[in-house]
Structure formats: C-alpha cells, structure tokens
Design an enzyme around this catalytic site. Structure first.
Site, short mmCIF file in Angstrom:
data_model
loop_
_atom_site.label_atom_id
_atom_site.label_comp_id
_atom_site.label_asym_id
_atom_site.label_seq_id
_atom_site.Cartn_x
_atom_site.Cartn_y
_atom_site.Cartn_z
N ASP A 19 43.22 35.20 35.05
CA ASP A 19 44.27 36.14 35.39
C ASP A 19 45.70 35.46 35.59
O ASP A 19 45.76 34.39 36.07
CB ASP A 19 43.99 36.27 36.95
CG ASP A 19 42.51 36.75 37.28
OD1 ASP A 19 41.46 36.84 36.26
OD2 ASP A 19 42.07 36.85 38.45
N GLU A 25 38.75 43.48 42.64
CA GLU A 25 39.40 42.36 42.34
C GLU A 25 40.73 42.59 42.20
O GLU A 25 41.29 43.62 41.92
CB GLU A 25 39.17 41.59 41.13
CG GLU A 25 37.42 41.05 41.21
CD GLU A 25 36.82 40.27 40.23
OE1 GLU A 25 36.31 39.22 40.39
OE2 GLU A 25 37.22 40.55 38.92
C1 FRU Z 1 39.40 38.01 38.40
C2 FRU Z 1 38.89 36.85 39.17
C3 FRU Z 1 39.31 36.96 40.54
C4 FRU Z 1 39.14 35.45 40.79
C5 FRU Z 1 39.50 34.90 39.56
C6 FRU Z 1 38.70 33.59 39.30
O1 FRU Z 1 39.25 37.89 37.07
O2 FRU Z 1 37.34 37.16 38.91
O3 FRU Z 1 38.75 37.99 41.41
O4 FRU Z 1 40.08 35.28 42.01
O5 FRU Z 1 39.19 35.69 38.47
O6 FRU Z 1 39.05 32.82 38.30
#
Ligand code: FRU
Length: 499
Positions: free
Chosen positions: A46, A225
């Site tokens: 992300d 998320e």
């Molecule tokens: C989304 C996610 C978020 C988390 C991160 C962990 O892709 O799962 O919810 O903070 O990636 O790397």
C-alpha cells in the site's frame, strides 16, 4: 608478447563480467515500469502517508526491504515534484517493540495542535504486533503516531504510543486522518473489520469514537481496509465520498476499492446509496488513498497488485508498483453521483498528434503499430468512437505475446484479456479476462489507456469505467492493431510516447 596476452586475458574477463552483470541487470529490470513508482529493491504494497509539502509530494509505502514477499512492514519513502519522477529515500519508519508498521496517513500540523512543533509532519499509522497476534487476543493492532520536523527525513515516534488502543476488534487498522474545519477537529477514518469507524481528536494524541458506518451496506466479501474520506464541491453543495478497499470480494475476484457517496457532518457519515460502486473494476488497483494538503484537489494513488497473487507475480529483486496518480472528481450520471478518475499524465506535456486524427475502420483491422513502435512499451493513447461498437485493441510483440483489450457491445462491458500476455500461469488466482461495465449511456464512447511495459490502465468514458491490470511480458509490446467488425469512425486519435 606475454605481457600483451596477460592484458588481453584481463580485458576478456572484465568484458565477460560486464556482460554477465548487464544480463543480470536486464533480468532484474525486465518487469520494471518506466513511469510508475516501484521500489529499488524488496517488497512493496500500500501507499501510505501521502502528503504534499512545499512543492514536494511525499509517498511512503508498505515495505519489506529484505525480501520480495510480504513480511515485517516498514514505511519506505519517496518524493516527487511532478508525481511521475520519484526519488527513493532511506526508510522512514522501522518496526519497534510495539510492532511492525502497517498502513496509515500523514498530515501537516500547521497550528501545532499536537505540540511537536508548528508545521510538523505527523504520521498516523497502525502498529501491528505479531507477538500479540499469536496469543489470539484480537488486540494486536492499534494506532500510533510519529513526527518529523525536517520534511520527512527523520522521524521520532511519540513516547505515548499507542494513541488509540485496540478495543477488542481483530481488524483495526489503516487510519486516514484529515482536518475537519466545520467541527474544528482531526477526524480519523479507520477500518474496523467490515465497517468504518470515525474518531475525533483535537491534538492527534487523544481520540474519541464518533460513529460507525457500513455494516449493512456495500460489498462484504472480505475485510475492509485502507479507507479515505473525501470532500467534493458540487453545484448541489458539498458531497462526501468514503473509499473502502476490500479484500477479497472485488468485482474481478480478490482485492478492489468500493466507494459510498454521502454526507459527513464532522461526526457521522450518512449515505442513501443502495448499489455497490467500484472505483476501478480492474484487478490491480488496491488500497488507494489520496494525498493530504492538496487543497481542493483529490489525487489518488493505489498499489498496482492484488492480494490474490501479489506474492507470486514474476519478480526479481523487487516486487510491485503503484498506479498512475489520478485526479478524482464527481459526476452526476442518471441521478447518481459517481466517481471519475483521470490520470495526471496531462501534466506531462502535450499529446503528440502528428499523423493521427480521424480514421475510418471498415469492418476489419487498422494497424496502429507506427504510433507506438518507438515507445519501448511506455505510452498513452486515447480516441473517441462516433458510435458505440464492439472493438478490440491487440497489443503484441515479436515473441507472440498478445494482450487484447476493448469493448463488447453485447455485454456492454470493457475488458482486458491477459491470458496470452506472457506469463499468466504463475497463480491459479491470476484472473485472465477482467471486465468493467459501461456505466455511461451515451451514443459516443471515449477510451484512454496508459501502458507501461507490464501494466495497462484504462479510463473509459472520461474515467467513469476504469480497469487497471498487470501482465508479465519479457519483451515490451511494440505492435498495435485496432479491430472492429463494423464500420466505425475513430476520432481524435492521440498518442503520447512516454520517455
Ligand atoms: C492492505 C493491508 C492493510 C495493512 C497492510 C499491511 O493491503 O492489508 O490493511 O495495513 O496491507 O501490509
């Protein structure tokens, strides 16, 4: 003579070492996009903490620097002044005794509400504690803050972390914080299992629960998320959009981002939207959020991958790229306010329109290879059709790889078929043909695509129907055919080779 032979031998060894290094480098770089951000090495997911500060865009990102698969998360850091050319910097946030560093956001604390200093850059992120996770307490994720007084170069974690402890919710993460002028407070939009919970704070350190949204609406095929809450000015007054990434449960399987249009009064988000709306139907645009501190402009960047196969896509010493940054806006279509995305490449100079213009394709194919032959697989193309008709765009290379994209009138869908575009069998969940419905009910159709070696991003009907998709060819596409079984007039054909 002996001396010359010696020199010759040394030169030969030197040359073959160089060739080997070059080969190795080519191998490592063969999937590297040329105008999308990708990390120098290691794993990335992300985008995090995106913020605009004094003429510079900061991109932080979920990063595992040591291997090319997901693992202990850090915040990597890169900056750009034009959102296209990025410079990577040393890692900003490292895991610590409270856990690894999951996704979050960054704000500029102009009024020094937190007391770290006027104009401090404050990051709000999730601490993820794998040790507590093992104990299955459900308390393993909580929100923390860190600040920087030198424009993101160095960071200090707040001694009072976590600032928002876990109330007993297993998935409790990805804080996106904004200043809400109306209520004079910071508002945190947080993903809480399969809903969004809003929190308010005067100082970024103490947070109060405001409200919850989403249990009864939207797509619920997976965990929610990386949310974001955005304000848009419209002729009908302010409208608010809540972005929610969901995994799995996307329209083309795996990860995707849905959105809700509604109102936000500083405490509660309300929406009477009944339908499910996707920001991008493609399989490869996830966890996208917007930059903060960009005034009324909403610029979003997503992770160009999908949890269904992200860890197994062909890679070498680095893995994953970001989408092209997109400007978001709202458009009213048949009584619904819908999100429109347009790539920021307009800011990269003028379209090259020489030789192009209008062509009539009569029931057959038209060879457009000459427009992209020099592009080395990195170009942007757009055109309009004077009627709604089925068409294919076939991208290919000398190796026989083929990517087919276009529109199918019978199903009223845009599509990308990557089944023959290089390596497509590394994962059974790498879905091969992906589709996006046509939303606009107009008699003409506009189509814009960005290709960058191993990705295509489609913005159809001005950015109402979008489809972002990865593919993995070892040799860039340099041939392009337009195919249609009826007679269509292609207007305003424009190509921009992106160097
Ligand atoms: C989304 C996610 C978020 C988390 C991160 C962990 O892709 O799962 O919810 O903070 O990636 O790397």
């Amino acid at each position: 003579m002996k001396k010359y032979l010696g020199i010759l031998l040394i030169l030969t060894i030197f040359n073959s070492c160089q060739t080997a290094a070059k080969k190795e480098n080519n191998l490592q770089e063969k999937y590297r996009p040329s105008y999308h951000f990708s990390p120098k090495k290691g794993w990335m997911n992300d985008p995090n903490g995106m913020v605009y500060l004094d003429g510079t865009y900061h991109l932080f990102f979920q990063h595992n620097p040591d291997t090319t698969v997901w693992g202990p998360m850090h915040w990597g850091h890169a900056t750009s002044t034009d959102l296209i050319h990025w410079e990577e910097h040393p890692i900003a946030l490292f895991p610590d005794s409270l856990g690894t560093i999951f996704s979050g956001s960054a704000v500029i604390d102009k009024d020094n509400t937190a007391g770290f200093g006027k104009g401090a850059l404050v990051a709000i992120f999730t601490h993820h504690n794998p040790k507590i996770e093992e104990a299955k307490t459900g308390l393993h994720q909580y929100q923390s803050i860190a600040y920087s007084l030198d424009k993101g170069k160095s960071w200090t974690k707040y001694v009072g972390n976590p600032v928002l402890p876990n109330p007993g919710i297993w998935d409790f993460r990805d804080p996106k914080v904004m200043w809400h002028a109306g209520s004079g407070q910071w508002v945190m939009t947080l993903a809480t299992k399969q809903s969004i919970t809003f929190y308010g704070s005067k100082n970024l350190k103490e947070w109060t629960r405001l409200s919850e949204f989403g249990n009864e609406v939207g797509a619920h095929g997976g965990v929610w998320e990386c949310p974001d809450l955005l304000r848009f000015e419209t002729p009908e007054g302010d409208k608010w959009v809540l972005l929610v990434s969901i995994n799995p449960g996307g329209p083309n399987t795996g990860s995707a981002t849905q959105y809700f249009v509604g109102d936000f009064d500083g405490t509660t988000f309300r929406s009477d939207q009944k339908d499910i709306r996707w920001m991008d139907y493609g399989p490869d645009n996830y966890a996208g959020v917007t930059f903060s501190n960009t005034e009324n402009r909403q610029i979003l960047m997503g992770w160009m991958s999908n949890w269904a196969y992200a860890n197994t896509v062909p890679a070498s010493s680095w893995r994953s790229g970001m989408t092209i940054p997109r400007t978001l806006s709202l458009q009213k279509v048949s009584e619904r306010w819908l999100l429109v995305s347009t790539p920021i490449t307009d800011e990269l100079g003028a379209w090259d329109t020489q030789e192009k213009g209008g062509v009539q394709v009569k029931n057959g194919t038209d060879d457009w290879s000459k427009y992209i032959g020099e592009a080395n697989g990195a170009f942007e193309l757009s055109f309009a059709l004077d009627k709604v008709a089925t068409f294919d765009l076939v991208l290919s290379n000398g190796k026989g790889d083929e990517l087919v994209l276009g529109f199918d009138e019978a199903t009223n869908q845009f599509f990308v078929d990557r089944s023959k575009a290089g390596d497509a069998n590394f994962s059974p969940t790498f879905i091969k043909r992906t589709v996006a419905p046509r939303i606009l009910d107009a008699e003409t159709l506009t189509y814009r695509l960005l290709v960058d070696r191993n990705s295509v991003e489609i913005f159809a009907d001005g950015g109402l129907s979008n489809l972002s998709s990865l593919f993995f060819v070892e040799q860039p596409f340099d041939l392009l055919m337009f195919r249609s079984s009826t007679t269509v007039n292609v207007r305003d054909l424009r190509v921009k080779v992106i160097k």
